[in-house]
Structure formats: structure tokens, C-alpha cells
Enzyme design. Structure first.
Site, mmCIF file in Angstrom:
data_model
loop_
_atom_site.group_PDB
_atom_site.id
_atom_site.type_symbol
_atom_site.label_atom_id
_atom_site.label_comp_id
_atom_site.label_asym_id
_atom_site.label_seq_id
_atom_site.Cartn_x
_atom_site.Cartn_y
_atom_site.Cartn_z
ATOM 1 C CB SER A 183 -0.878 -0.013 1.251
ATOM 2 O OG SER A 183 -1.601 1.185 1.351
ATOM 3 C CG ASP A 188 3.251 10.214 7.223
ATOM 4 O OD1 ASP A 188 3.891 10.344 8.299
ATOM 5 O OD2 ASP A 188 2.192 10.830 6.982
ATOM 6 C CE LYS A 205 -1.097 -3.770 4.032
ATOM 7 N NZ LYS A 205 -1.337 -5.078 3.401
HETATM 8 P P1 NAP Z 1 -8.723 -8.234 0.776
HETATM 9 O O1 NAP Z 1 -10.010 -8.377 0.056
HETATM 10 O O2 NAP Z 1 -8.742 -7.577 2.120
HETATM 11 O O3 NAP Z 1 -8.065 -9.683 0.887
HETATM 12 C C1 NAP Z 1 -7.084 -10.003 1.819
HETATM 13 C C2 NAP Z 1 -6.994 -11.511 1.814
HETATM 14 O O4 NAP Z 1 -6.000 -11.931 2.757
HETATM 15 C C3 NAP Z 1 -8.294 -12.183 2.220
HETATM 16 O O5 NAP Z 1 -8.692 -13.046 1.198
HETATM 17 C C4 NAP Z 1 -7.931 -12.953 3.475
HETATM 18 O O6 NAP Z 1 -8.562 -14.200 3.585
HETATM 19 C C5 NAP Z 1 -6.440 -13.153 3.291
HETATM 20 N N1 NAP Z 1 -5.826 -13.443 4.575
HETATM 21 C C6 NAP Z 1 -5.815 -12.645 5.665
HETATM 22 N N2 NAP Z 1 -5.197 -13.274 6.676
HETATM 23 C C7 NAP Z 1 -4.826 -14.498 6.209
HETATM 24 C C8 NAP Z 1 -4.173 -15.619 6.780
HETATM 25 N N3 NAP Z 1 -3.759 -15.598 8.044
HETATM 26 N N4 NAP Z 1 -3.943 -16.706 6.004
HETATM 27 C C9 NAP Z 1 -4.357 -16.742 4.711
HETATM 28 N N5 NAP Z 1 -4.990 -15.702 4.105
HETATM 29 C C10 NAP Z 1 -5.218 -14.607 4.856
HETATM 30 O O7 NAP Z 1 -7.651 -7.504 -0.162
HETATM 31 P P2 NAP Z 1 -7.834 -6.223 -1.079
HETATM 32 O O8 NAP Z 1 -8.695 -5.207 -0.419
HETATM 33 O O9 NAP Z 1 -8.166 -6.693 -2.439
HETATM 34 O O10 NAP Z 1 -6.350 -5.621 -1.041
HETATM 35 C C11 NAP Z 1 -5.291 -6.259 -1.725
HETATM 36 C C12 NAP Z 1 -3.973 -5.691 -1.226
HETATM 37 O O11 NAP Z 1 -3.915 -4.293 -1.523
HETATM 38 C C13 NAP Z 1 -3.754 -5.815 0.266
HETATM 39 O O12 NAP Z 1 -2.396 -6.050 0.543
HETATM 40 C C14 NAP Z 1 -4.132 -4.441 0.775
HETATM 41 O O13 NAP Z 1 -3.521 -4.109 2.000
HETATM 42 C C15 NAP Z 1 -3.595 -3.579 -0.345
HETATM 43 N N6 NAP Z 1 -4.176 -2.240 -0.447
HETATM 44 C C16 NAP Z 1 -5.488 -2.027 -0.156
HETATM 45 C C17 NAP Z 1 -6.018 -0.760 -0.300
HETATM 46 C C18 NAP Z 1 -7.483 -0.478 -0.074
HETATM 47 O O14 NAP Z 1 -7.968 0.610 -0.410
HETATM 48 N N7 NAP Z 1 -8.208 -1.422 0.450
HETATM 49 C C19 NAP Z 1 -5.214 0.290 -0.715
HETATM 50 C C20 NAP Z 1 -3.881 0.032 -1.020
HETATM 51 C C21 NAP Z 1 -3.372 -1.247 -0.896
HETATM 52 P P3 NAP Z 1 -10.123 -14.287 4.020
HETATM 53 O O15 NAP Z 1 -10.870 -14.060 2.726
HETATM 54 O O16 NAP Z 1 -10.260 -15.644 4.545
HETATM 55 O O17 NAP Z 1 -10.354 -13.214 5.026
#
Ligand code: NAP
Length: 303
Positions: A183, A188, A205
């Protein structure tokens, strides 16, 4: 009182209450490009027999919102990839079709990762700790909801230890390339995302990203802006570094575009051993990105 399932799009982190998942809309587009084929070292069975010449790729967090799209794209490009998924639960496995190539494992357990990593050529890491909303928030009363991480599921365990475990397991399996989605905001310490649950998510991260960069394995680190559940392939993508894009108006990106950039990173040498911030112009401004070689060529940062 039981909370209705709802989600909040924080500046950069999509969080869900009580584990409620906002699922990705159907995949809308793909970019076809030529691909230098490689011989897979993978064995594998069932669906893995698709192509002896394709690259075996594992995507973790395959039940997640971006992970699902990557898994689907890998399966759509059978001439290029033998796709595998890793999910945390049988429920997530069913959600993405329940195929034999979807492994169920908790990334906090290093031994659980071994079967999924066996024989892979590349790994795409799309796991993340996900905060939950504290019960009792009533949007009609105004104010902001509060969030927490469940015991054992803090960013330190999931985003640091869990990602380190994946990198180690892939290294042992002889992986040739790891794509890690992180991310923007990590430069910061005072970024508000670090205050969610007092858990310093961006710090952990970033630590995993550094570990990958130091691993000696060819890598691509993609630090996405705020993720949106909208169509891919219809916006001009923007590359940045050191969170410069956060100071602009263009700091969001579609999950479908992030997924495509992950796939393209596997195909293009220009993406290797680089770290990039990723956002996009609003739809209708600029030209939709289709030349990923040029996109990755713009990247000069290695971390
Ligand atoms: P997401 O839908 O939150 O998916 C995260 C996945 O991680 C889920 O499928 C979850 O499994 C899995 N997970 C969590 N703990 C786990 C564990 N202990 N063992 C195995 N799997 C595990 O992801 P997203 O929102 O598409 O984001 C993708 C990436 O972009 C992430 O790294 C996020 O931090 C980053 N990001 C997000 C944003 C935003 O606006 N949301 C912005 C910038 C970057 P479950 O389905 O079982 O929970």
C-alpha cells in the site's frame, strides 16, 4: 445488536465489519500480449494439466477482492499460466469455485504453505490483515466508526510474519519471481492507516517488502493507492515513488487494474527488481494503459 454487513473505504484500506466481504464485480477485460513461454517445473494434477509450457503461478489471498481477480485472470490465460490459489478457509475456496488447484492454508503457519508452493515458478502475494469495525456504530448519528484487529490477526502476524513465511516457502520451492502488493503511505509513520487498531499496518507491510527486496529473488513490489471495485482496462495508470502520488488528486486505482499489473509483471523483464506506487487518472482522462512494457520502464526505484 448484530451489525449489518457494511464496508468502509478508508483512504487506502478497505475494511469490513464482522468479516463481511465486499466481493469483486465480474471481471471485465483482459489485455492480450505475447509471452515468452517457459517450461514449468510443476507437477500438479487435475486442472494443472492444461499446458506443459505454461508458468505455474500461485496467488495468495485468492479469496480476497483483488486476489479473486488475479486468480480468474490466471485461469483465463491457460496458454501462459497454470494458476493456483491459496485461501484461508474452505469457505473462501468454495467462493472461488472450489477447484483442486486452490489450497487452504493459514499464512501464519509456515509448514501449511509447503504444498501450495511446491513447483511454483512465481508467487503473487495478495494477503492482508483486515480490520473489523467495532460494533455499535450508527452512521445516522454521524462520527467515525472504530476498528480493531482480532487476536493473532494483527498486521505484525499477517503482513509481516505471514508474508515472510510466504517468501521463505517460495524461496525454498525455487521460485523465480515474487510480486507483492502493498500500500502507498508507508513513508509516513503518522499515516492514519497506522493508527487503525494502533497496529502500524503500513510499517509491517513495509518490513515484509524490505525482506523481499533483500531476499535475492527477482521481485516486483506494487504499492497501490486506494482500491476501487470498478472496471479494469479503462484508465491511464500512473506510476510513482515515495508516496508522491498521495500529494496529488490521483491516488486511487481499480482492483482489476492492480490485478492486471500483477499479471503483466510476471511477463515483462522491465518489472523485475522494482518497487512502484500505482494509481490511475479518472476514467475519461488520458488514454487507458495497454503498453505495460513502457509502464514498467518508467520505474526506477528498487525499493
Ligand atoms: P482483501 O479483500 O482484504 O483480501 C485479503 C486476503 O487476505 C483475504 O482473502 C484474506 O482471507 C487473506 N488473509 C488474511 N489473513 C490471512 C491468513 N492468516 N492466512 C491466509 N490468508 C489470509 O484484499 P484487497 O482489499 O483486495 O487488497 C489487496 C492488497 O492491496 C492488500 O495487501 C491491501 O492491503 C492492499 N491495499 C489495499 C487498499 C485499499 O484501499 N483497500 C489500498 C492500497 C493497498 P479471508 O478471505 O479468509 O479473510
Amino acid at each position: 445488536m448484530a451489525m449489518a454487513a457494511r464496508s468502509f473505504l478508508c483512504p487506502h484500506l478497505h475494511v469490513s465489519s464482522a468479516g463481511a466481504a465486499i466481493r469483486e464485480k465480474p471481471f471485465l477485460g483482459a489485455h492480450g500480449i505475447s509471452f515468452p513461454r517457459r517450461t514449468s517445473r510443476s507437477g500438479g494434477g487435475g486442472a494443472l494439466a492444461a499446458s506443459a509450457m505454461a508458468s505455474t503461478v500461485l496467488v495468495t489471498g485468492a479469496g480476497g477482492r483483488t486476489g479473486q481477480i488475479v486468480y480468474r485472470k490466471l485461469k483465463e490465460r491457460r496458454d501462459q499460466f497454470i494458476g493456483r490459489g491459496l485461501v484461508r478457509s474452505e469457505e473462501s475456496k468454495e467462493k472461488i469455485g472450489g477447484a483442486d488447484d486452490v489450497f487452504v492454508a493459514d499464512i501464519r503457519d509456515p509448514t501449511a504453505l509447503v504444498p501450495a508452493c511446491q513447483g511454483i515458478d512465481a508467487l503473487i502475494i495478495l494477503t492482508s490483515a483486515v480490520p473489523k469495525m467495532k460494533p455499535g456504530f450508527d452512521p445516522s448519528q454521524g462520527g467515525r466508526p472504530e476498528f480493531y484487529f482480532e487476536d493473532g490477526m494483527f498486521p505484525e502476524q499477517v503482513d509481516w510474519i505471514g508474508q515472510k513465511n510466504q517468501i521463505d516457502a517460495a524461496a525454498t520451492a525455487g521460485v523465480k519471481h515474487i510480486v507483492l502488493v502493498g500500500s502507498m503511505g508507508g513513508t509516513d509513520l503518522n499515516n492514519p492507516l497506522n493508527r487503525i487498531g494502533n497496529a502500524n499496518i503500513l510499517v509491517w507491510k513495509r518490513k515484509a517488502e524490505q525482506y523481499l527486496a533483500d531476499s535475492g529473488i527477482p521481485y516486483t513490489i506494487i504499492r497501490a493507492g486506494g482500491l476501487q471495485d470498478s472496471a479494469g482496462g479503462v484508465r491511464e495508470l500512473l506510476i510513482g515513488r515515495d508516496d508522491e502520488l498521495l500529494k496529488t488528486e490521483t491516488r486511487t486505482v481499480a482492483r482489476a487494474d492492480v490485478a492486471e499489473v500483477c499479471i503483466q509483471a510476471l511477463l515483462l523483464e522491465e518489472a523485475k527488481s522494482k518497487a512502484l506506487d500505482l494509481a490511475s487518472k479518472p476514467e475519461g482522462q488520458g488514454s487507458p494503459t495497454s503498453d505495460f512494457k513502457s509502464l514498467f520502464s518508467q520505474v526506477t526505484a528498487t525499493f
